[in-house]
Design a protein around this motif. Structure first.
Motif, PDB file in Angstrom:
ATOM      1  N   LYS A 166       0.816  -1.345   0.055  1.00  0.00           N
ATOM      2  CA  LYS A 166      -0.059  -0.134  -0.045  1.00  0.00           C
ATOM      3  C   LYS A 166       0.890   1.472   0.059  1.00  0.00           C
ATOM      4  O   LYS A 166       0.268   2.207  -0.521  1.00  0.00           O
ATOM      5  CB  LYS A 166      -0.842  -0.065   1.181  1.00  0.00           C
ATOM      6  CG  LYS A 166      -1.912  -1.127   0.992  1.00  0.00           C
ATOM      7  CD  LYS A 166      -3.314  -0.679   1.402  1.00  0.00           C
ATOM      8  CE  LYS A 166      -4.278  -1.665   1.510  1.00  0.00           C
ATOM      9  NZ  LYS A 166      -5.276  -1.368   0.096  1.00  0.00           N
ATOM     10  N   PRO A 196       1.849   3.191  -4.862  1.00  0.00           N
ATOM     11  CA  PRO A 196       2.053   4.373  -5.265  1.00  0.00           C
ATOM     12  C   PRO A 196       3.037   4.625  -6.584  1.00  0.00           C
ATOM     13  O   PRO A 196       2.583   5.394  -7.489  1.00  0.00           O
ATOM     14  CB  PRO A 196       2.556   5.132  -4.213  1.00  0.00           C
ATOM     15  CG  PRO A 196       1.968   4.350  -2.968  1.00  0.00           C
ATOM     16  CD  PRO A 196       2.086   2.969  -3.373  1.00  0.00           C
ATOM     17  N   HIS A 204     -10.167   0.354  -8.912  1.00  0.00           N
ATOM     18  CA  HIS A 204     -10.344   0.375  -7.257  1.00  0.00           C
ATOM     19  C   HIS A 204     -11.802  -0.016  -7.185  1.00  0.00           C
ATOM     20  O   HIS A 204     -12.713   1.231  -6.770  1.00  0.00           O
ATOM     21  CB  HIS A 204     -10.022   1.621  -6.811  1.00  0.00           C
ATOM     22  CG  HIS A 204      -8.435   1.897  -7.047  1.00  0.00           C
ATOM     23  ND1 HIS A 204      -7.922   2.219  -8.125  1.00  0.00           N
ATOM     24  CD2 HIS A 204      -7.546   1.618  -5.996  1.00  0.00           C
ATOM     25  CE1 HIS A 204      -6.494   2.500  -7.759  1.00  0.00           C
ATOM     26  NE2 HIS A 204      -6.292   2.082  -6.483  1.00  0.00           N
ATOM     27  N   HIS A 231       0.114  10.206  -3.508  1.00  0.00           N
ATOM     28  CA  HIS A 231      -0.349   8.800  -3.499  1.00  0.00           C
ATOM     29  C   HIS A 231      -0.016   8.295  -2.216  1.00  0.00           C
ATOM     30  O   HIS A 231      -0.741   7.640  -1.280  1.00  0.00           O
ATOM     31  CB  HIS A 231       0.132   7.959  -4.874  1.00  0.00           C
ATOM     32  CG  HIS A 231      -0.643   6.651  -4.958  1.00  0.00           C
ATOM     33  ND1 HIS A 231      -1.195   6.507  -6.338  1.00  0.00           N
ATOM     34  CD2 HIS A 231      -1.503   6.109  -4.393  1.00  0.00           C
ATOM     35  CE1 HIS A 231      -1.845   5.414  -6.390  1.00  0.00           C
ATOM     36  NE2 HIS A 231      -1.975   5.371  -4.997  1.00  0.00           N
ATOM     37  N   TRP A 274      -1.453   9.845   0.659  1.00  0.00           N
ATOM     38  CA  TRP A 274      -2.829   9.454   0.931  1.00  0.00           C
ATOM     39  C   TRP A 274      -3.031   8.152   1.457  1.00  0.00           C
ATOM     40  O   TRP A 274      -3.786   7.710   2.291  1.00  0.00           O
ATOM     41  CB  TRP A 274      -3.759   9.600  -0.355  1.00  0.00           C
ATOM     42  CG  TRP A 274      -5.067   9.127  -0.086  1.00  0.00           C
ATOM     43  CD1 TRP A 274      -5.772   7.992  -0.684  1.00  0.00           C
ATOM     44  CD2 TRP A 274      -5.971   9.887   0.786  1.00  0.00           C
ATOM     45  NE1 TRP A 274      -7.042   7.950  -0.196  1.00  0.00           N
ATOM     46  CE2 TRP A 274      -7.231   8.894   0.779  1.00  0.00           C
ATOM     47  CE3 TRP A 274      -6.010  11.072   1.531  1.00  0.00           C
ATOM     48  CZ2 TRP A 274      -8.222   9.391   1.502  1.00  0.00           C
ATOM     49  CZ3 TRP A 274      -6.877  11.256   2.194  1.00  0.00           C
ATOM     50  CH2 TRP A 274      -8.463  10.380   2.149  1.00  0.00           C
ATOM     51  N   ASN A 275      -2.135   7.130   0.839  1.00  0.00           N
ATOM     52  CA  ASN A 275      -2.383   5.894   1.476  1.00  0.00           C
ATOM     53  C   ASN A 275      -1.823   5.597   2.770  1.00  0.00           C
ATOM     54  O   ASN A 275      -2.560   5.042   3.711  1.00  0.00           O
ATOM     55  CB  ASN A 275      -1.470   4.781   0.373  1.00  0.00           C
ATOM     56  CG  ASN A 275      -2.220   4.517  -0.743  1.00  0.00           C
ATOM     57  OD1 ASN A 275      -3.394   5.141  -1.251  1.00  0.00           O
ATOM     58  ND2 ASN A 275      -1.418   3.739  -1.556  1.00  0.00           N
ATOM     59  N   SER A 309      -4.729   7.242   5.034  1.00  0.00           N
ATOM     60  CA  SER A 309      -5.861   6.380   4.951  1.00  0.00           C
ATOM     61  C   SER A 309      -5.733   4.909   5.738  1.00  0.00           C
ATOM     62  O   SER A 309      -6.810   4.468   6.129  1.00  0.00           O
ATOM     63  CB  SER A 309      -6.406   6.097   3.412  1.00  0.00           C
ATOM     64  OG  SER A 309      -5.627   5.230   2.926  1.00  0.00           O
TER      65      SER A 309
END
Length: 184
Positions: free
Chosen positions: A98, A103, A139, A170, A173-174, A177
Motif C-alpha cells: 500500500k 503508489p 479500485h 499517492h 494518501w495511502n 488512509s
C-alpha cells in the motif's frame, strides 16, 4: 490471515510485467526516464501543489462517503483494526504494497502514458479522464472516489511534468488512509 483486497504476489507479477514492457521498448523507456524528474522537489510551489492535492482528496472523501472530520477511531484502544489478526509477514506485505508498490507502479501505469498528450491540452484532458475512469474501475471498492483520485494524481503530474510529486501524494494518501480508516 490474508487480507481479501491485497495480494503482494499478484501485484509483483503485474508490476513486473509492466517493468518488462518498459525495458523491452526503448522509446517507452525514455518516456519513463523523463517522467522521473526530481528537480521539481526543489521548488516551493510543488509542495503547495502536493498539499492542495492531498486536501482535495481528503475533502472529496468526506463528501463522497458522507464522513465527518472526526470519523476516525482511536487506534490505540479500538478493536476495529483490520490488521489485528495479521502475522508479521502479512502486515509488512500490506504496508509495502500500500505504501511503496501501489503508489509507484500505479502512477507509472496510469500517469506516465499521459505525457504523450501533455503538450496538447484537449488530448491531455481526454487522456486524463480515460485513465482516471480506468483507475476508478481498478479500485472497485470505491470507483467514483478512484476516478477523483486519478484526476487529482494526473493533474499533479500534468502541472509538474514529473511523476515524483504524484507518487508522494499517492503515498501520503495511502499512509493517511491506513490510519484514518483504521487499517493499522
Amino acid at each position: 490471515m490474508q487480507t481479501p483486497t491485497f495480494s503482494l504476489y499478484w501485484a509483483l507479477i503485474i508490476y513486473g510485467a509492466l517493468l518488462g514492457l518498459i525495458y523491452v521498448f526503448p522509446k517507452t523507456r525514455q518516456l519513463y526516464k523523463k517522467a522521473f524528474d526530481f528537480s521539481v522537489l526543489k521548488k516551493f510551489p510543488t509542495y503547495l501543489l502536493i498539499l492542495t492535492a492531498f486536501l482535495t482528496i481528503f475533502f472529496a472523501n468526506l463528501v463522497i462517503f458522507k464522513r465527518h472530520l472526526s470519523s476516525t477511531f482511536n487506534l490505540l484502544t479500538s478493536n476495529y483494526s483490520q490488521t489485528l489478526f495479521l502475522d508479521t509477514f502479512e502486515l509488512i506485505s500490506l504496508l509495502v504494497g500500500k505504501l511503496i508498490i501501489a503508489p509507484v507502479f500505479e502512477e507509472l501505469m496510469f500517469r506516465v502514458p499521459l505525457s504523450i498528450w501533455m503538450n496538447r491540452r484537449f488530448y491531455f484532458i481526454l487522456a486524463l479522464l480515460g485513465s482516471s475512469i480506468i483507475f476508478g474501475m481498478m479500485h472497485s471498492e470505491y470507483p467514483l472516489f478512484g476516478v477523483i483520485l486519478g484526476i487529482v494524481f494526473g493533474s499533479v503530474y500534468g502541472l509538474t511534468k514529473s511523476i515524483v510529486p504524484g507518487i508522494l501524494v499517492h503515498f501520503l494518501w495511502n499512509l493517511f488512509s491506513l490510519y484514518y480508516f483504521n487499517y493499522i
